[in-house]
Structures are given as structure tokens and as C-alpha cells.
Design an enzyme around this catalytic site. Sequence first.
Site, PDB file in Angstrom:
ATOM      1  CB  THR A   1      -6.071   8.311   6.738  1.00 23.29           C
ATOM      2  OG1 THR A   1      -5.246   9.278   7.720  1.00 23.29           O
ATOM      3  CG2 THR A   1      -6.879  10.279   5.823  1.00 23.29           C
TER       4      THR A   1
ATOM      5  N   GLY B   1      -7.987   4.089  10.575  1.00 24.74           N
ATOM      6  CA  GLY B   1      -8.746   3.259  10.011  1.00 24.74           C
ATOM      7  C   GLY B   1      -8.314   2.139   8.860  1.00 24.74           C
ATOM      8  CB  THR B   2      -6.579   3.833   5.797  1.00 26.80           C
ATOM      9  OG1 THR B   2      -7.011   5.009   6.443  1.00 26.80           O
ATOM     10  CG2 THR B   2      -6.935   3.451   4.418  1.00 26.80           C
ATOM     11  N   GLY B   3      -6.494   0.964   6.713  1.00 33.04           N
ATOM     12  CA  GLY B   3      -5.449  -0.133   6.304  1.00 33.04           C
ATOM     13  C   GLY B   3      -6.838  -1.367   7.337  1.00 33.04           C
ATOM     14  CB  CYS B   4      -8.724  -1.794   9.868  1.00 32.75           C
ATOM     15  SG  CYS B   4      -7.936  -1.310  11.353  1.00 32.75           S
TER      16      CYS B   4
ATOM     17  CE  LYS C   1      -2.122  -1.576   3.973  1.00 28.69           C
ATOM     18  NZ  LYS C   1      -3.161  -1.391   5.595  1.00 28.69           N
TER      19      LYS C   1
END
Length: 268
Positions: free
Chosen positions: A207, A209-212, A175
Site C-alpha cells: 500500500t 503511496g496511498t495518501g499521495c 482517512k
Amino acid sequence: MNAAPPRVLTIAGSDSGGGAGIQADLKSMLANGVHGMSVLTAITAQNSLGVQGAWELPEEQVRAQFRSVVDDIGVDAVKTGMLASTAMVRVVASLLRTLPPGVPIVVDPVSVSKHGDALLAADAMAAVREEIVPLATVLTPNLTELGPVAGTNGEDRELAAKLLLDAGADWVLVKGGHDDGPVAVDVLHGPGVRREYSAPRADNRHTHGTGCTLASAIAAYLARGYDVPAAVGAAKDYISGAVAAGFALGGGIGPVDHGWQFRTRSDQ
């Protein structure tokens, strides 16, 4: 009687502020058309300013949650997030190995929160590499996590992705959200495949919580029968909209908007 939607299980920590972790996973799953279920590995006291505390759950509780869901309801895909410690990594790996053949597993190798707070013990990433990476259908490291999970400095992204594929991951999505520039580029590496997914970078600091959210969306689309490149593409579209619609909450960094599609529709 209505047919049940595809079933996706998240194995991760709880975010009391609702922006990341189990809470983000379940919101993302609902928004992307699947029934979300959960196994909590840890509980955090967390808000828009950071993580004020974290407590790992006992092994017997984690095992009991997993067996309750898998043995009765079943799963069509699994997503992992915060695993906290070497011991928890090994517990979760042992559980994942009991899944029926063919159940896709999306691994988000979470190590720090959006605010820089540690969510994985310093010695646990090697266990993730040894125990969890070989089970991953899709591994989704960000640029902070890429080096540690690959066992390199992370500067050579292509090399790190190759090492993770060699370690057993079927696909690796590197990412690029932590890069600078007007475009956010994620790169998917797989068997004979290198594919880029680009989206304009939103001018929005909220932003959390983007990865989850992205990993859960990928798991949702895999459960719905998409192949990996298509699942990543659909999830990328979803997270790009969620980041653009992220909102202020509390005094720090707010969350992405997991329900942005529904709110956009209702406003039309």
C-alpha cells in the site's frame, strides 16, 4: 490542434522508488485524466524498505520551478505533499497565495512515510496548521497526521476535524485506512456536511503511496470540474482499486497500482 487536458500541479518530494511522492502523484494524475506538473521540494533515497536519506531543495529552486509552471502553463488545481521543514512550509505557502482566485488546493499533510520514517521536521506541523491549512480546499490527514495537524491528541476525530475547519480548511477528509476492520471508511467534513465513503478493505500489504495517490486523484477531479464530495467519491473508487491491485516490489512494502484500470481493461 488537440485541446489540453486540465492541468494539476503537485508540490512534493521525490520518491526514488517510484511508489509515493511526486512519482505517485504524476501517475495518479495521468490515470485520472489530467496533465500533471511538478515542483520538487525534496529528494529522497527511498525503496520498498524505507527512506535511506532525504535532502531539501533550496528555496530559490522551489520558487523557480513554481514560477516556471504557473506563469507559462497555468494550473487548474494544486496538490501539496512532503514539505520537509518549517522554512519550506512558509515558502510553499507564500507561493500558493499568488495563485489566481478559485484554484483548488488539496493538502496532504505528510509527516511520515509508510515505513515510519520522518518526512517532516518535528516542529513543522504547527507551521502547516498556521500557513497551509487556511489555504486548503481539501485537507486529507490520515489518523497518524490528524492529531498533530489539528493540535490535539487526535482521539476525538470529530473535534479534530472541526478545529481544522475552524483553522480555515474548506473541507477535511479524515482517512480511515489505519483503522482495523473489513471496511475502510473515510469521513468528509465540510460546511454543514458529514459524509462517509466506504470500501471493502483489501487483503494486501502493498500500500505504499496511498495518501499521495488519493490526494492527487482528488485534485485531478477538482480540476475536471467535480465538486468536492463528488471528487472525493471518484478518488475513493480509484484508490480502492489501486490498493486492491498493489503489487510486491523489492524486499518490503510494494506500491499501489496506479494503472490498475488500464491493466484490467487490457486483460478483458
